[in-house]
Design an enzyme around this catalytic site. Structure first.
Site, PDB file in Angstrom:
ATOM      1  N   SER A 278       0.830  -1.080  -0.145  1.00 52.14           N
ATOM      2  CA  SER A 278      -0.021   0.093  -0.053  1.00 52.14           C
ATOM      3  C   SER A 278       0.883   1.191  -0.083  1.00 52.14           C
ATOM      4  O   SER A 278       2.036   1.212   0.108  1.00 52.14           O
ATOM      5  CB  SER A 278      -0.998   0.002   1.069  1.00 52.14           C
ATOM      6  OG  SER A 278      -0.252  -0.100   2.592  1.00 52.14           O
ATOM      7  N   SER A 280       1.276   3.582   2.062  1.00 48.17           N
ATOM      8  CA  SER A 280       1.929   3.856   3.317  1.00 48.17           C
ATOM      9  C   SER A 280       3.158   3.237   3.601  1.00 48.17           C
ATOM     10  O   SER A 280       3.995   3.533   4.324  1.00 48.17           O
ATOM     11  CB  SER A 280       0.754   3.639   4.558  1.00 48.17           C
ATOM     12  OG  SER A 280       0.640   2.155   4.582  1.00 48.17           O
ATOM     13  N   THR A 353      -5.341  -0.074   1.902  1.00 47.07           N
ATOM     14  CA  THR A 353      -4.700  -1.074   2.499  1.00 47.07           C
ATOM     15  C   THR A 353      -5.721  -2.143   3.068  1.00 47.07           C
ATOM     16  O   THR A 353      -6.528  -1.644   4.169  1.00 47.07           O
ATOM     17  CB  THR A 353      -3.940  -0.814   3.886  1.00 47.07           C
ATOM     18  OG1 THR A 353      -2.945   0.143   3.454  1.00 47.07           O
ATOM     19  CG2 THR A 353      -3.086  -1.757   4.338  1.00 47.07           C
ATOM     20  N   HIS A 526      31.979 -50.083  33.448  1.00 45.49           N
ATOM     21  CA  HIS A 526      31.975 -51.381  33.868  1.00 45.49           C
ATOM     22  C   HIS A 526      32.014 -52.402  32.597  1.00 45.49           C
ATOM     23  O   HIS A 526      32.154 -53.677  32.919  1.00 45.49           O
ATOM     24  CB  HIS A 526      31.207 -51.722  35.095  1.00 45.49           C
ATOM     25  CG  HIS A 526      29.820 -51.953  34.497  1.00 45.49           C
ATOM     26  ND1 HIS A 526      28.548 -51.053  34.595  1.00 45.49           N
ATOM     27  CD2 HIS A 526      29.238 -53.162  33.947  1.00 45.49           C
ATOM     28  CE1 HIS A 526      27.716 -51.735  33.902  1.00 45.49           C
ATOM     29  NE2 HIS A 526      27.951 -52.817  33.641  1.00 45.49           N
ATOM     30  N   ASP A 576      30.562 -44.587  36.889  1.00 45.72           N
ATOM     31  CA  ASP A 576      30.339 -45.521  35.974  1.00 45.72           C
ATOM     32  C   ASP A 576      30.047 -45.127  34.548  1.00 45.72           C
ATOM     33  O   ASP A 576      28.924 -45.408  34.002  1.00 45.72           O
ATOM     34  CB  ASP A 576      29.511 -46.747  36.165  1.00 45.72           C
ATOM     35  CG  ASP A 576      29.255 -47.835  35.335  1.00 45.72           C
ATOM     36  OD1 ASP A 576      28.573 -48.678  35.585  1.00 45.72           O
ATOM     37  OD2 ASP A 576      30.434 -48.166  34.671  1.00 45.72           O
ATOM     38  N   SER A 703      23.039 -52.720  30.327  1.00 44.21           N
ATOM     39  CA  SER A 703      24.307 -51.732  30.837  1.00 44.21           C
ATOM     40  C   SER A 703      24.723 -51.185  29.756  1.00 44.21           C
ATOM     41  O   SER A 703      25.008 -51.350  28.592  1.00 44.21           O
ATOM     42  CB  SER A 703      25.322 -52.573  31.366  1.00 44.21           C
ATOM     43  OG  SER A 703      24.634 -53.172  32.563  1.00 44.21           O
TER      44      SER A 703
END
EC number: 3.4.21.47
Length: 765
Positions: A278, A280, A353, A526, A576, A703
């Site tokens: 627009s 603006s 707008t 481990h 561990d 594990s």
């Protein structure tokens, strides 16, 4: 700046996002004054002013650390005089002045105390929060007043964990009504007079223990977000949207460096670019806005996804230049070419707008997808980006179209499945004319995300895009999985590593691990002995027949399995944890990807936490002082083949923690141990038992595997499986109530992880 960058766009404010009309803090004049407003006597003490909108608007500007009082903006009225200087209480002031910025005081603080107490706080003042006995502090214990007029850190909350949802807290400057946190209970927030609420005024406790909406804050007119804050929050939310497509919509991601998603005909994500043309806006700002959108497209493309784009320019009438139905709409380069072709003169003859009409074109494109792909429309995510000055002067309120879009996409209707993840509306207000209440009303509101921003000027807007494009840290794909029904076990657990150790004359041992970077697998110490040679250790990944050779195994220096044999403790599993360095760099694909490690930028991003989040605050988010839902992955045999199965457990991190740890004394070999702390140190997390639920237990072969928290569709490792009280896999009967498992808490070994992984670009906090 180069032509491919978002240039400095002048002083006319731009909005990136959705912005309703009437953006000035004082209404702009509907007609030009008969004569210009005089500049005599309008000065501000301690500051300066400049004119906007061809002299129709005046903005007061103060030095850093000060703000214009009583107003920042004055408008030239049709009578030819400037709008009156008056406070929020409508008190008339003779002359504007720059006053020192102060931070608001807490209106209330539940279940604790804060100090010092004062009517207001100056810049750099600090405030500390403490909880009463029985309550745990979440958020920042100490906060400092910043030059922006905001407190640093996060809202301090004292919570006893008794509610279905956690205490949502009282952000500084707000008042909260509501103290019950049961399912479907609501709390409401208010701001003092003169302050505007940003975020959600009303929040409701939802299933799963989360609050609807986003945390509110109270904003003064002089408050702005910094470019760094905006870029971080926007990127975090945008990344979650983009990577959520990857994880949930069933499209296999490619390798780490060339991540691409081949979309089905309906698309997995649609992005709608809407550009105000627009009168603006002006030609120069229109061109600058185009370049900002090009930067945005480049940023999205950097994630390797291929969304479909829609492109609309508008003034009095909209012009749809690219529809998401166009086969080329997913080609970012082609979309950029079309963006380059549009001209400000396209709307020269009708330069009003009509934002509502432009958004109706977006609605129509969405409707096309719903009508043409009924089986897939509900899997498509939508992002709307609109650049405008926000001053609609025809067509009506654009907010009504947003409501229609939400209805079309079935968002917010079903309490159990609100589908809020499928629409993102980002609102970037730029400049002094922004109406904070209007932009907040339009922005999406999602827990721990920010969708509404206010930037000081277009220079700051440029900085936002610069930081988006040039941030060097990895945004990461850690903890992402492919959950599609056709996915294999390794699509769903792409970090999973199988470790085999062959010992001459002693047989074979197996452990698990997790990919944490392109060179490293995290596991338990481990699993190995000092006599193991590296050629006897192999790693299997991604369910592939290939085995990866290792370069070395790195043990935590404090790990010593025999440290307490003199005390009749045959095995001691403190520290561990071990890292396996692979001999060759991994090439990530859909079945080999890293899990997130705690206290990294990747895990912060995965959790959608703010820029300022510390490691301690992240730990409070993942491991609060209560039972925490987690999971581990176990390998089972079914129909003569190995399958990976997720098993859900609860980390006993609250009132059940002590009882969980005491059961360690039931383990074989610990009969003579009298004090549980001799075998269970602060570095362990405990799972198992039958209260509140019967937890499954790990087996010996598990594990070294990860203990994982699944949150926000991401997987974050918080522990390494170490040892258990009972090997339930050797028992035919039901596991006893004292069957517990212990895992190394990764938060407790972070210094070692940071040292060993310092070259892996993980961005440790």
């Amino acid at each position: 700046m180069g032509s491919n960058r978002c240039p400095r766009l002048g002083l006319v404010p731009l909005i990136l996002g959705l912005l309703s009309g009437g953006v000035s803090m004082t209404p702009l004049p509907e007609a030009r004054p008969q004569s210009p407003c005089s500049l005599e006597g309008i000065e501000i003490k301690g500051g300066t002013f400049h004119l906007l909108k061809e002299g129709l608007v005046l903005e007061y500007v103060c030095p850093s650390g000060f703000y214009p009082y009583p107003v920042q903006i004055r408008t030239c009225r049709s009578s030819g005089s400037w709008s009156t200087l008056q406070t929020q209480d409508r008190k008339i002031v003779k002359r504007a002045e720059c006053k020192a910025i102060r931070c608001p005081r807490p209106q209330d603080f539940e279940n604790g105390e804060y100090w010092p107490r004062a009517a207001y706080y100056n810049l750099s003042d600090e405030i500390s929060f403490h909880c009463y006995d029985g309550y745990t502090l979440r958020g920042s214990a100490n906060r400092t007043c910043q030059v922006t007029g905001r407190w640093d850190g996060q809202t301090a909350i004292c919570d006893d964990g008794a509610g279905y949802c956690p205490n949502p807290g009282i952000p500084i400057g707000t008042r909260k009504v509501g103290t019950q946190y049961r399912l479907e209970d609501s709390v409401t927030y208010y701001c003092s007079r003169g302050l505007t609420l940003r975020g959600s005024q009303r929040r409701t406790c939802q299933e799963g223990g989360s609050w609807s909406g986003t945390e509110p804050s109270c904003q003064d007119s002089f408050m702005y977000d910094t470019p760094a804050e905006v870029a971080e929050a926007f990127l975090s939310s945008l990344t979650e949207t983009i990577e959520g497509v990857d994880a949930e919509d069933g499209h296999i991601p490619g390798d780490q460096q060339k991540r691409k998603i081949v979309l089905d005909p309906s698309g997995s994500m649609n992005i709608y670019l809407v550009l105000d043309g627009s009168d603006s806006i002006g030609a120069r700002n229109f061109t600058g806005a185009k370049n900002c959108l090009k930067d945005f497209i480049e940023k999205v493309a950097s994630y390797g996804v291929k969304p479909k784009y829609g492109l609309v320019t508008y003034a009095t009438d909209p012009k749809v230049l690219i529809r998401v139905s166009n086969p080329k709409s997913a080609d970012a380069d082609w979309v950029t070419e079309q963006l380059d072709k549009i001209s400000y003169d396209d709307h020269k003859l009708k330069a009003g707008t009509n934002t509502k009409k432009a958004l109706l074109e977006v609605y129509n494109m969405m409707s096309w997808g719903v009508n043409n792909f009924p089986d897939n429309w509900n899997r498509t995510r939508h992002v709307i980006v609109l650049l405008t000055d926000g001053l609609h002067n025809m067509g009506g309120d654009p907010v009504t179209v947003i409501h229609d879009i939400r209805d079309l996409l079935n968002i917010g209707r079903n309490r159990k499945n609100p589908r809020e993840d499928y629409l993102d509306i980002y609102v970037f207000g730029v400049g002094p004319l922004v109406n904070q209440e209007n932009i907040n009303a339009l922005a999406s509101k999602k827990d721990k995300e920010q969708h509404v921003f206010k930037l000081k000027d277009v220079d700051n807007l440029e900085d936002v895009f610069f930081q988006m494009l040039d941030e060097s840290r990895s945004l990461g794909l850690c903890g992402m999985v492919w959950e599609h029904k056709d996915g294999t076990d390794y699509h769903k657990q792409p970090w999973h590593a199988k470790i085999s150790i062959t010992r001459p004359s002693k047989g074979h041992e197996s452990c698990m691990g997790a990919v944490v970077s392109e060179y490293f697998v995290l596991t338990a110490a481990h699993c190995f002995t000092v006599d193991d040679e590296k050629h006897s250790i192999k790693v299997s990944l991604g369910g592939k027949k290939q085995e990866w050779e290792i370069d070395q195994v790195l043990f935590h220096p404090n790990y010593d399995l025999n440290a307490k044999t003199a005390k009749d403790i045959p095995e001691f599993y403190d520290y561990d944890v071990a890292l396996i360095r692979l001999s060759k760099k991994l090439k990530y694909d859909q079945t080999i990807r890293p899990i997130c490690l705690p206290c990294t930028e990747g895990s912060n991003q995965a959790l959608r936490l703010p820029l300022t989040t510390t490691c301690q605050q992240q730990m409070q988010e993942l491991l609060p002082a209560k039972d925490v839902k987690a999971l581990f992955v176990s390998e089972l045999t079914k129909d003569h083949r190995k399958i990976l199965t997720r098993k859900e457990v609860y980390i006993k991190n609250g009132e059940r923690k002590a009882a969980c740890e005491r059961d360690a004394l039931q383990a074989q070999g610990y009969e003579k141990v009298k004090v549980v702390s001799e075998v269970v140190t602060p570095r362990f997390l405990c799972t198992g038992g039958v209260i509140p639920y019967a937890d499954p237990n790990t087996c010996k072969g598990d594990s070294g595997g990860p203990l994982i928290i699944h949150k926000k569709s991401r997987f974050i490792q918080v522990g390494v499986i170490s040892w258990g009280v009972v090997d339930i896999c050797k028992r035919q009967q039901q596991a006893p109530s004292y069957a517990r498992d212990f895992h190394i808490n990764l938060y407790k070994v972070l210094p070692w992880l940071k040292e060993k992984l310092k070259d892996e670009d993980l961005g440790f906090l």
